[in-house]
Design a protein around this motif. Sequence first.
Motif, PDB file in Angstrom:
ATOM      1  N   LEU A   1       0.840  -1.203   0.000  1.00 45.87           N
ATOM      2  CA  LEU A   1       0.000   0.000   0.000  1.00 45.87           C
ATOM      3  C   LEU A   1       0.875   1.254   0.000  1.00 45.87           C
ATOM      4  O   LEU A   1       0.616   2.188  -0.754  1.00 45.87           O
ATOM      5  CB  LEU A   1      -0.942  -0.002   1.205  1.00 45.87           C
ATOM      6  N   ASP A   2       1.921   1.281   0.820  1.00 50.63           N
ATOM      7  CA  ASP A   2       2.820   2.436   0.877  1.00 50.63           C
ATOM      8  C   ASP A   2       3.465   2.676  -0.490  1.00 50.63           C
ATOM      9  O   ASP A   2       3.530   3.821  -0.961  1.00 50.63           O
ATOM     10  CB  ASP A   2       3.885   2.199   1.948  1.00 50.63           C
ATOM     11  N   THR A   3       3.908   1.629  -1.143  1.00 46.31           N
ATOM     12  CA  THR A   3       4.512   1.743  -2.481  1.00 46.31           C
ATOM     13  C   THR A   3       3.496   2.271  -3.486  1.00 46.31           C
ATOM     14  O   THR A   3       3.813   3.146  -4.303  1.00 46.31           O
ATOM     15  CB  THR A   3       5.066   0.383  -2.937  1.00 46.31           C
ATOM     16  N   LEU A   4       2.267   1.769  -3.422  1.00 47.12           N
ATOM     17  CA  LEU A   4       1.211   2.231  -4.322  1.00 47.12           C
ATOM     18  C   LEU A   4       0.918   3.712  -4.090  1.00 47.12           C
ATOM     19  O   LEU A   4       0.752   4.476  -5.054  1.00 47.12           O
ATOM     20  CB  LEU A   4      -0.054   1.396  -4.127  1.00 47.12           C
ATOM     21  N   ILE A   5       0.863   4.130  -2.840  1.00 43.55           N
ATOM     22  CA  ILE A   5       0.606   5.540  -2.532  1.00 43.55           C
ATOM     23  C   ILE A   5       1.741   6.400  -3.076  1.00 43.55           C
ATOM     24  O   ILE A   5       1.497   7.442  -3.702  1.00 43.55           O
ATOM     25  CB  ILE A   5       0.403   5.751  -1.017  1.00 43.55           C
ATOM     26  N   GLU A   6       2.993   5.991  -2.869  1.00 43.58           N
ATOM     27  CA  GLU A   6       4.136   6.758  -3.383  1.00 43.58           C
ATOM     28  C   GLU A   6       4.104   6.859  -4.906  1.00 43.58           C
ATOM     29  O   GLU A   6       4.443   7.892  -5.472  1.00 43.58           O
ATOM     30  CB  GLU A   6       5.447   6.120  -2.937  1.00 43.58           C
ATOM     31  N   LYS A   7       3.708   5.776  -5.560  1.00 42.71           N
ATOM     32  CA  LYS A   7       3.621   5.769  -7.029  1.00 42.71           C
ATOM     33  C   LYS A   7       2.498   6.694  -7.517  1.00 42.71           C
ATOM     34  O   LYS A   7       2.657   7.402  -8.513  1.00 42.71           O
ATOM     35  CB  LYS A   7       3.372   4.328  -7.508  1.00 42.71           C
TER      36      LYS A   7
END
Length: 141
Positions: A46-52
């Motif tokens: 989720l954190d990676t998706l938000i950053e992307k």
Amino acid sequence: MAQPPDKPVVLLSGGNPQIAKADGDAPVQAYIAAMPGWKSGFGKRLDTLIEKTVPDVQKAVRWNSPFYAAPGKGYFLSTHVFTKYVKVTFFDGKSLDPIPPGGTERSQDVRWLDVYETDPFDESLLTRWIEQAIALPGWTP
């Protein structure tokens, strides 16, 4: 104040990591790393998706939960660990399409998604919700 690196993270009720209130990526990453079991992997995804989706996302830990804000706006999303699931909360979730399933009259505009271990990671839906949420004013405590 950030979590001291040599101090083990205490898990509160339901396995929620106790991370000191702080701004930035480091306390959020400490929280994610301390999430028990499968929840840490979900938190990373989720954190990676938000950053992307939100390249200049602002992060913080408040009330032992990671919070995410769009630049110049209030918070649009937070997560919180419970015994059997991770709650993903959208602060203006009632304005999203489709509206996330969690919520009551008492929660006003806040809506959430409870994610269990066997649930698929619906990147497409989460991305759409994040894109919509960052266009809104956000929540300021």
